[in-house]
Design a protein around this motif. Structure first.
Motif, PDB file in Angstrom:
ATOM      1  N   GLY A 133       0.783  -1.228   0.000  1.00 52.70           N
ATOM      2  CA  GLY A 133       0.000   0.000   0.000  1.00 52.70           C
ATOM      3  C   GLY A 133       0.815   1.279   0.000  1.00 52.70           C
ATOM      4  O   GLY A 133       0.265   2.363   0.197  1.00 52.70           O
ATOM      5  N   GLU A 134       2.122   1.172  -0.223  1.00 50.21           N
ATOM      6  CA  GLU A 134       2.954   2.382  -0.261  1.00 50.21           C
ATOM      7  C   GLU A 134       2.619   3.249  -1.473  1.00 50.21           C
ATOM      8  O   GLU A 134       2.673   4.471  -1.398  1.00 50.21           O
ATOM      9  CB  GLU A 134       4.433   2.006  -0.322  1.00 50.21           C
ATOM     10  CG  GLU A 134       4.974   1.352   0.923  1.00 50.21           C
ATOM     11  CD  GLU A 134       6.429   0.964   0.741  1.00 50.21           C
ATOM     12  OE1 GLU A 134       7.267   1.883   0.590  1.00 50.21           O
ATOM     13  OE2 GLU A 134       6.706  -0.248   0.731  1.00 50.21           O
ATOM     14  N   ALA A 135       2.306   2.604  -2.580  1.00 45.67           N
ATOM     15  CA  ALA A 135       1.970   3.320  -3.819  1.00 45.67           C
ATOM     16  C   ALA A 135       0.602   2.873  -4.301  1.00 45.67           C
ATOM     17  O   ALA A 135       0.213   1.717  -4.107  1.00 45.67           O
ATOM     18  CB  ALA A 135       3.022   3.046  -4.892  1.00 45.67           C
ATOM     19  N   SER A 136      -0.105   3.782  -4.933  1.00 42.36           N
ATOM     20  CA  SER A 136      -1.392   3.415  -5.524  1.00 42.36           C
ATOM     21  C   SER A 136      -1.225   2.996  -6.981  1.00 42.36           C
ATOM     22  O   SER A 136      -2.101   2.346  -7.538  1.00 42.36           O
ATOM     23  CB  SER A 136      -2.380   4.571  -5.419  1.00 42.36           C
ATOM     24  OG  SER A 136      -1.890   5.699  -6.116  1.00 42.36           O
ATOM     25  N   MET A 137      -0.066   3.368  -7.584  1.00 47.46           N
ATOM     26  CA  MET A 137       0.243   2.989  -8.958  1.00 47.46           C
ATOM     27  C   MET A 137       1.744   2.821  -9.104  1.00 47.46           C
ATOM     28  O   MET A 137       2.514   3.517  -8.453  1.00 47.46           O
ATOM     29  CB  MET A 137      -0.182   4.063  -9.958  1.00 47.46           C
ATOM     30  CG  MET A 137      -1.577   3.992 -10.462  1.00 47.46           C
ATOM     31  SD  MET A 137      -1.777   5.142 -11.857  1.00 47.46           S
ATOM     32  CE  MET A 137      -3.250   5.972 -11.321  1.00 47.46           C
ATOM     33  N   ALA A 138       2.117   1.919  -9.992  1.00 45.79           N
ATOM     34  CA  ALA A 138       3.528   1.726 -10.305  1.00 45.79           C
ATOM     35  C   ALA A 138       3.649   1.283 -11.753  1.00 45.79           C
ATOM     36  O   ALA A 138       2.735   0.647 -12.297  1.00 45.79           O
ATOM     37  CB  ALA A 138       4.155   0.679  -9.394  1.00 45.79           C
ATOM     38  N   ILE A 139       4.752   1.626 -12.362  1.00 49.56           N
ATOM     39  CA  ILE A 139       5.059   1.093 -13.688  1.00 49.56           C
ATOM     40  C   ILE A 139       5.983  -0.089 -13.444  1.00 49.56           C
ATOM     41  O   ILE A 139       7.073   0.071 -12.886  1.00 49.56           O
ATOM     42  CB  ILE A 139       5.705   2.158 -14.585  1.00 49.56           C
ATOM     43  CG1 ILE A 139       4.709   3.295 -14.815  1.00 49.56           C
ATOM     44  CG2 ILE A 139       6.138   1.540 -15.918  1.00 49.56           C
ATOM     45  CD1 ILE A 139       5.260   4.467 -15.602  1.00 49.56           C
ATOM     46  N   VAL A 140       5.495  -1.279 -13.804  1.00 48.55           N
ATOM     47  CA  VAL A 140       6.200  -2.525 -13.501  1.00 48.55           C
ATOM     48  C   VAL A 140       6.260  -3.418 -14.734  1.00 48.55           C
ATOM     49  O   VAL A 140       5.558  -3.191 -15.717  1.00 48.55           O
ATOM     50  CB  VAL A 140       5.533  -3.286 -12.331  1.00 48.55           C
ATOM     51  CG1 VAL A 140       5.488  -2.433 -11.074  1.00 48.55           C
ATOM     52  CG2 VAL A 140       4.138  -3.765 -12.689  1.00 48.55           C
ATOM     53  N   TRP A 141       7.073  -4.481 -14.637  1.00 48.75           N
ATOM     54  CA  TRP A 141       7.115  -5.477 -15.706  1.00 48.75           C
ATOM     55  C   TRP A 141       5.759  -6.169 -15.768  1.00 48.75           C
ATOM     56  O   TRP A 141       5.128  -6.439 -14.738  1.00 48.75           O
ATOM     57  CB  TRP A 141       8.205  -6.500 -15.442  1.00 48.75           C
ATOM     58  CG  TRP A 141       9.594  -5.937 -15.415  1.00 48.75           C
ATOM     59  CD1 TRP A 141      10.103  -4.998 -16.264  1.00 48.75           C
ATOM     60  CD2 TRP A 141      10.648  -6.261 -14.513  1.00 48.75           C
ATOM     61  NE1 TRP A 141      11.417  -4.729 -15.939  1.00 48.75           N
ATOM     62  CE2 TRP A 141      11.779  -5.493 -14.871  1.00 48.75           C
ATOM     63  CE3 TRP A 141      10.753  -7.133 -13.432  1.00 48.75           C
ATOM     64  CZ2 TRP A 141      12.977  -5.574 -14.190  1.00 48.75           C
ATOM     65  CZ3 TRP A 141      11.959  -7.213 -12.751  1.00 48.75           C
ATOM     66  CH2 TRP A 141      13.059  -6.445 -13.130  1.00 48.75           C
ATOM     67  N   SER A 142       5.301  -6.479 -16.966  1.00 47.86           N
ATOM     68  CA  SER A 142       3.983  -7.091 -17.143  1.00 47.86           C
ATOM     69  C   SER A 142       3.854  -8.398 -16.367  1.00 47.86           C
ATOM     70  O   SER A 142       2.784  -8.689 -15.817  1.00 47.86           O
ATOM     71  CB  SER A 142       3.697  -7.322 -18.628  1.00 47.86           C
ATOM     72  OG  SER A 142       4.685  -8.157 -19.208  1.00 47.86           O
ATOM     73  N   THR A 143       4.936  -9.169 -16.292  1.00 52.42           N
ATOM     74  CA  THR A 143       4.879 -10.435 -15.557  1.00 52.42           C
ATOM     75  C   THR A 143       4.644 -10.185 -14.070  1.00 52.42           C
ATOM     76  O   THR A 143       3.907 -10.925 -13.417  1.00 52.42           O
ATOM     77  CB  THR A 143       6.178 -11.230 -15.749  1.00 52.42           C
ATOM     78  OG1 THR A 143       7.293 -10.364 -15.470  1.00 52.42           O
ATOM     79  CG2 THR A 143       6.294 -11.763 -17.163  1.00 52.42           C
ATOM     80  N   ARG A 144       5.260  -9.159 -13.521  1.00 50.02           N
ATOM     81  CA  ARG A 144       5.077  -8.831 -12.108  1.00 50.02           C
ATOM     82  C   ARG A 144       3.676  -8.299 -11.854  1.00 50.02           C
ATOM     83  O   ARG A 144       3.090  -8.548 -10.795  1.00 50.02           O
ATOM     84  CB  ARG A 144       6.143  -7.839 -11.637  1.00 50.02           C
ATOM     85  CG  ARG A 144       7.524  -8.432 -11.626  1.00 50.02           C
ATOM     86  CD  ARG A 144       7.637  -9.600 -10.657  1.00 50.02           C
ATOM     87  NE  ARG A 144       8.940 -10.230 -10.724  1.00 50.02           N
ATOM     88  CZ  ARG A 144       9.537 -10.811  -9.692  1.00 50.02           C
ATOM     89  NH1 ARG A 144       8.939 -10.874  -8.513  1.00 50.02           N
ATOM     90  NH2 ARG A 144      10.720 -11.358  -9.839  1.00 50.02           N
ATOM     91  N   ALA A 145       3.113  -7.567 -12.795  1.00 50.35           N
ATOM     92  CA  ALA A 145       1.736  -7.097 -12.639  1.00 50.35           C
ATOM     93  C   ALA A 145       0.778  -8.273 -12.552  1.00 50.35           C
ATOM     94  O   ALA A 145      -0.162  -8.265 -11.735  1.00 50.35           O
ATOM     95  CB  ALA A 145       1.362  -6.173 -13.803  1.00 50.35           C
ATOM     96  N   SER A 146       1.025  -9.312 -13.343  1.00 54.16           N
ATOM     97  CA  SER A 146       0.181 -10.521 -13.282  1.00 54.16           C
ATOM     98  C   SER A 146       0.280 -11.178 -11.914  1.00 54.16           C
ATOM     99  O   SER A 146      -0.718 -11.642 -11.365  1.00 54.16           O
ATOM    100  CB  SER A 146       0.594 -11.517 -14.362  1.00 54.16           C
ATOM    101  OG  SER A 146       0.343 -10.983 -15.638  1.00 54.16           O
ATOM    102  N   LEU A 147       1.506 -11.224 -11.370  1.00 49.46           N
ATOM    103  CA  LEU A 147       1.693 -11.809 -10.042  1.00 49.46           C
ATOM    104  C   LEU A 147       1.006 -10.983  -8.954  1.00 49.46           C
ATOM    105  O   LEU A 147       0.420 -11.534  -8.018  1.00 49.46           O
ATOM    106  CB  LEU A 147       3.186 -11.966  -9.729  1.00 49.46           C
ATOM    107  CG  LEU A 147       3.919 -13.011 -10.564  1.00 49.46           C
ATOM    108  CD1 LEU A 147       5.423 -12.926 -10.315  1.00 49.46           C
ATOM    109  CD2 LEU A 147       3.398 -14.413 -10.265  1.00 49.46           C
ATOM    110  N   ILE A 148       1.066  -9.660  -9.088  1.00 49.35           N
ATOM    111  CA  ILE A 148       0.384  -8.780  -8.124  1.00 49.35           C
ATOM    112  C   ILE A 148      -1.107  -9.073  -8.156  1.00 49.35           C
ATOM    113  O   ILE A 148      -1.740  -9.192  -7.111  1.00 49.35           O
ATOM    114  CB  ILE A 148       0.645  -7.297  -8.439  1.00 49.35           C
ATOM    115  CG1 ILE A 148       2.117  -6.943  -8.228  1.00 49.35           C
ATOM    116  CG2 ILE A 148      -0.251  -6.393  -7.596  1.00 49.35           C
ATOM    117  CD1 ILE A 148       2.518  -5.593  -8.804  1.00 49.35           C
ATOM    118  N   GLU A 149      -1.654  -9.215  -9.341  1.00 52.38           N
ATOM    119  CA  GLU A 149      -3.082  -9.496  -9.474  1.00 52.38           C
ATOM    120  C   GLU A 149      -3.421 -10.832  -8.806  1.00 52.38           C
ATOM    121  O   GLU A 149      -4.416 -10.933  -8.083  1.00 52.38           O
ATOM    122  CB  GLU A 149      -3.485  -9.516 -10.952  1.00 52.38           C
ATOM    123  CG  GLU A 149      -4.972  -9.638 -11.171  1.00 52.38           C
ATOM    124  CD  GLU A 149      -5.352  -9.481 -12.624  1.00 52.38           C
ATOM    125  OE1 GLU A 149      -6.476  -9.009 -12.875  1.00 52.38           O
ATOM    126  OE2 GLU A 149      -4.555  -9.855 -13.508  1.00 52.38           O
TER     127      GLU A 149
END
Length: 185
Positions: free
Chosen positions: A166-182
């Motif tokens: 919850g430190e950031a509400s948005m981040a620019i990340v690698w697409s693979t990491r975004a899938s893992l976050i989801e």
């Protein structure tokens, strides 16, 4: 029959330049971002790829340069807190840089790759006109935005935790990491 020793410390531009300047580099081959390889090659710090040995026909067309060859592809995407923004999801880089419409802290990759493009897209540059990058304009945009950046991540796990914690509400990340976050949230 060739002994290969892997050094996982990461071939940053600074580390490669330091080895070159030492006159006794320990690395023979590096897995480095093409942007860095092209920059370092132009300074004479990397040897050109010998395409009489390396088969350029096995590469995706347009991705074999004098000092670099892309061997894999990835993308940077906007990952965001869907509970915070609900149905009002960000749809582009202009939204990422708009903290009035999309309040909260942001996180960017600590190296320029992705942040430069994001800043220029947010500043109105059309995708087809991004390259060559206007680095001064990109740096100016990022500098003006820095009070909104809570973290500059350097690795995939860090890019995930800044959002999951919850430190950031948005981040620019690698697409693979975004899938893992989801998956993890």
């Amino acid at each position: 029959g060739i002994t290969v020793k892997m050094d996982g410390s990461g071939p940053t531009e600074g580390a490669i330049a330091a080895q070159f300047k030492s006159g006794a580099p320990t690395w023979d081959l590096v897995d480095v971002d093409p942007f860095s390889a092209i920059t370092l090659g132009a300074q004479g710090m990397l040897e050109p790829i010998d395409y009489s040995i390396v088969d350029k026909n096995k590469m995706r067309p347009g991705f074999g340069w004098e000092h670099a060859a892309s061997t894999y592809f990835f993308s940077y995407v906007i990952a965001y807190d869907s509970e915070k923004f609900g149905s009002q999801a960000p749809t582009g880089m202009a939204d990422f840089f708009d903290v009035t419409k999309f309040p909260g802290k942001r996180s960017l990759y600590k190296w320029g790759v992705s942040s430069w493009e994001a800043a220029l897209l947010a500043d109105g540059i059309a995708p087809a006109s991004l390259y060559p990058l206007d680095l001064k304009r990109a740096h100016d945009k990022i500098a003006a935005f820095k009070e909104n950046v809570v973290a500059y991540w350097g690795g995939g796990a860090e890019s995930q935790s800044v959002l999951l914690d919850g430190e950031a509400s948005m981040a620019i990340v690698w697409s693979t990491r975004a899938s893992l976050i989801e998956q993890d949230s």
